[in-house]
Write a protein that holds these residues in place. Structure first.
Motif, PDB file in Angstrom:
ATOM      1  N   LYS A 221     -62.205 -56.889 100.192  1.00 33.17           N
ATOM      2  CA  LYS A 221     -62.083 -58.347 100.253  1.00 33.17           C
ATOM      3  C   LYS A 221     -63.206 -59.005  99.459  1.00 33.17           C
ATOM      4  CE  LYS A 221     -61.744 -62.144 103.521  1.00 33.17           C
ATOM      5  NZ  LYS A 221     -61.723 -62.552 104.915  1.00 33.17           N
ATOM      6  N   ALA A 222     -64.433 -58.515  99.624  1.00 34.05           N
ATOM      7  CA  ALA A 222     -65.568 -59.070  98.886  1.00 34.05           C
ATOM      8  C   ALA A 222     -65.419 -58.816  97.391  1.00 34.05           C
ATOM      9  CB  ALA A 222     -66.876 -58.471  99.404  1.00 34.05           C
ATOM     10  N   ALA A 223     -64.914 -57.641  97.031  1.00 35.14           N
ATOM     11  CA  ALA A 223     -64.739 -57.319  95.610  1.00 35.14           C
ATOM     12  C   ALA A 223     -63.705 -58.245  94.972  1.00 35.14           C
ATOM     13  CB  ALA A 223     -64.327 -55.862  95.448  1.00 35.14           C
ATOM     14  N   TYR A 224     -62.629 -58.522  95.680  1.00 39.19           N
ATOM     15  CA  TYR A 224     -61.641 -59.447  95.126  1.00 39.19           C
ATOM     16  C   TYR A 224     -62.181 -60.877  95.075  1.00 39.19           C
ATOM     17  CZ  TYR A 224     -57.875 -56.218  94.263  1.00 39.19           C
ATOM     18  OH  TYR A 224     -57.110 -55.216  93.737  1.00 39.19           O
TER      19      TYR A 224
ATOM     20  N   ALA B  31     -73.081 -61.109  87.491  1.00 37.42           N
ATOM     21  CA  ALA B  31     -73.610 -62.418  87.887  1.00 37.42           C
ATOM     22  C   ALA B  31     -72.867 -62.984  89.090  1.00 37.42           C
ATOM     23  CB  ALA B  31     -73.529 -63.386  86.707  1.00 37.42           C
ATOM     24  N   GLU B  32     -71.551 -62.877  89.096  1.00 37.26           N
ATOM     25  CA  GLU B  32     -70.780 -63.416  90.215  1.00 37.26           C
ATOM     26  C   GLU B  32     -71.042 -62.626  91.498  1.00 37.26           C
ATOM     27  OE1 GLU B  32     -69.392 -66.266  90.181  1.00 37.26           O
ATOM     28  OE2 GLU B  32     -69.383 -66.590  88.031  1.00 37.26           O
ATOM     29  N   ALA B  33     -71.198 -61.315  91.382  1.00 40.34           N
ATOM     30  CA  ALA B  33     -71.525 -60.512  92.562  1.00 40.34           C
ATOM     31  C   ALA B  33     -72.910 -60.877  93.088  1.00 40.34           C
ATOM     32  CB  ALA B  33     -71.463 -59.024  92.220  1.00 40.34           C
TER      33      ALA B  33
ATOM     34  N   GLY C  53     -75.504 -56.471  95.485  1.00 33.39           N
ATOM     35  CA  GLY C  53     -74.787 -57.146  94.413  1.00 33.39           C
ATOM     36  C   GLY C  53     -74.279 -56.168  93.366  1.00 33.39           C
ATOM     37  N   GLN C  54     -75.101 -55.192  93.043  1.00 33.77           N
ATOM     38  CA  GLN C  54     -74.706 -54.188  92.064  1.00 33.77           C
ATOM     39  C   GLN C  54     -73.536 -53.350  92.582  1.00 33.77           C
ATOM     40  OE1 GLN C  54     -77.841 -51.501  90.959  1.00 33.77           O
ATOM     41  NE2 GLN C  54     -76.672 -50.629  89.271  1.00 33.77           N
ATOM     42  N   GLU C  55     -73.596 -52.958  93.841  1.00 29.71           N
ATOM     43  CA  GLU C  55     -72.492 -52.199  94.446  1.00 29.71           C
ATOM     44  C   GLU C  55     -71.202 -53.016  94.439  1.00 29.71           C
ATOM     45  OE1 GLU C  55     -73.582 -51.008  98.390  1.00 29.71           O
ATOM     46  OE2 GLU C  55     -75.412 -50.023  97.700  1.00 29.71           O
TER      47      GLU C  55
ATOM     48  N   ALA D  84     -65.822 -54.411  92.256  1.00 29.60           N
ATOM     49  CA  ALA D  84     -64.932 -55.415  91.677  1.00 29.60           C
ATOM     50  C   ALA D  84     -64.491 -55.017  90.270  1.00 29.60           C
ATOM     51  CB  ALA D  84     -65.632 -56.774  91.645  1.00 29.60           C
ATOM     52  N   PHE D  85     -65.420 -54.490  89.490  1.00 30.64           N
ATOM     53  CA  PHE D  85     -65.114 -54.101  88.111  1.00 30.64           C
ATOM     54  C   PHE D  85     -64.073 -52.986  88.080  1.00 30.64           C
ATOM     55  CE2 PHE D  85     -66.037 -52.181  83.948  1.00 30.64           C
ATOM     56  CZ  PHE D  85     -65.956 -53.307  83.148  1.00 30.64           C
ATOM     57  N   THR D  86     -64.167 -52.039  89.027  1.00 25.03           N
ATOM     58  CA  THR D  86     -63.191 -50.948  89.052  1.00 25.03           C
ATOM     59  C   THR D  86     -61.827 -51.415  89.548  1.00 25.03           C
ATOM     60  OG1 THR D  86     -63.923 -50.237  91.246  1.00 25.03           O
ATOM     61  CG2 THR D  86     -64.921 -49.147  89.364  1.00 25.03           C
ATOM     62  N   MET D  87     -61.776 -52.478  90.365  1.00 26.40           N
ATOM     63  CA  MET D  87     -60.504 -53.003  90.853  1.00 26.40           C
ATOM     64  C   MET D  87     -59.802 -53.872  89.816  1.00 26.40           C
ATOM     65  SD  MET D  87     -61.353 -54.114  94.703  1.00 26.40           S
ATOM     66  CE  MET D  87     -61.701 -52.924  95.967  1.00 26.40           C
TER      67      MET D  87
END
Length: 129
Positions: free
Chosen positions: A14-17, A47-49, A61-63, A68-71
């Motif tokens: 949910k956070a990644a999306y 930056a958004e994370a 934030g990096q995690e 998010a990048f992989t999704m």
């Protein structure tokens, strides 16, 4: 029975999306007709994370940016920032993580088959008390 790790995975997804949608908003608002560069893509996710984790420096934030990048779907060559924003929003909607479009839309979208909030009966005017 739901396990703690299942709930944690759901929270991370949910956070990644949320990051994916924030990147889509950024690309829509900032130079949407420019060609999408790989560097700006990576920086936008980071930056958004970072912003969504409250500027924490503990690696969360990096995690989140990596998740998010992989999704996110891979962009095709020569795509604009605005076109990729549409793709990101589509991917989030397909995964069930869509945000309302208008300011007056409900914060929690209605899902078919799930009842809405109860409504209180409206008192009659001037009736018996």
């Amino acid at each position: 029975m739901t396990q703690i790790t299942d709930r944690k995975a759901e929270e991370v997804q949910k956070a990644a999306y949320s990051v994916v949608l924030a990147v889509a908003d950024h690309f829509t608002d900032t130079d949407p007709t420019a060609k999408l560069e790989q560097l700006s893509l990576v920086v936008a996710f980071g930056a958004e994370a970072y912003l969504l984790t409250g500027g924490r420096l503990d690696g969360k934030g990096q995690e989140l940016a990596k998740a998010a990048f992989t999704m996110a779907p891979a962009p095709r060559e020569g795509i604009t920032r605005g076109e990729y924003a549409l793709i990101l929003r589509g991917a989030a909607a397909e995964a069930g993580h869509d945000w309302p479009d208008g300011d007056n839309d409900p914060a929690i979208p209605r899902i078919a088959g799930i009842p809405g909030p109860r409504t209180e009966p409206i008192p009659a005017k001037g009736g018996d008390r």
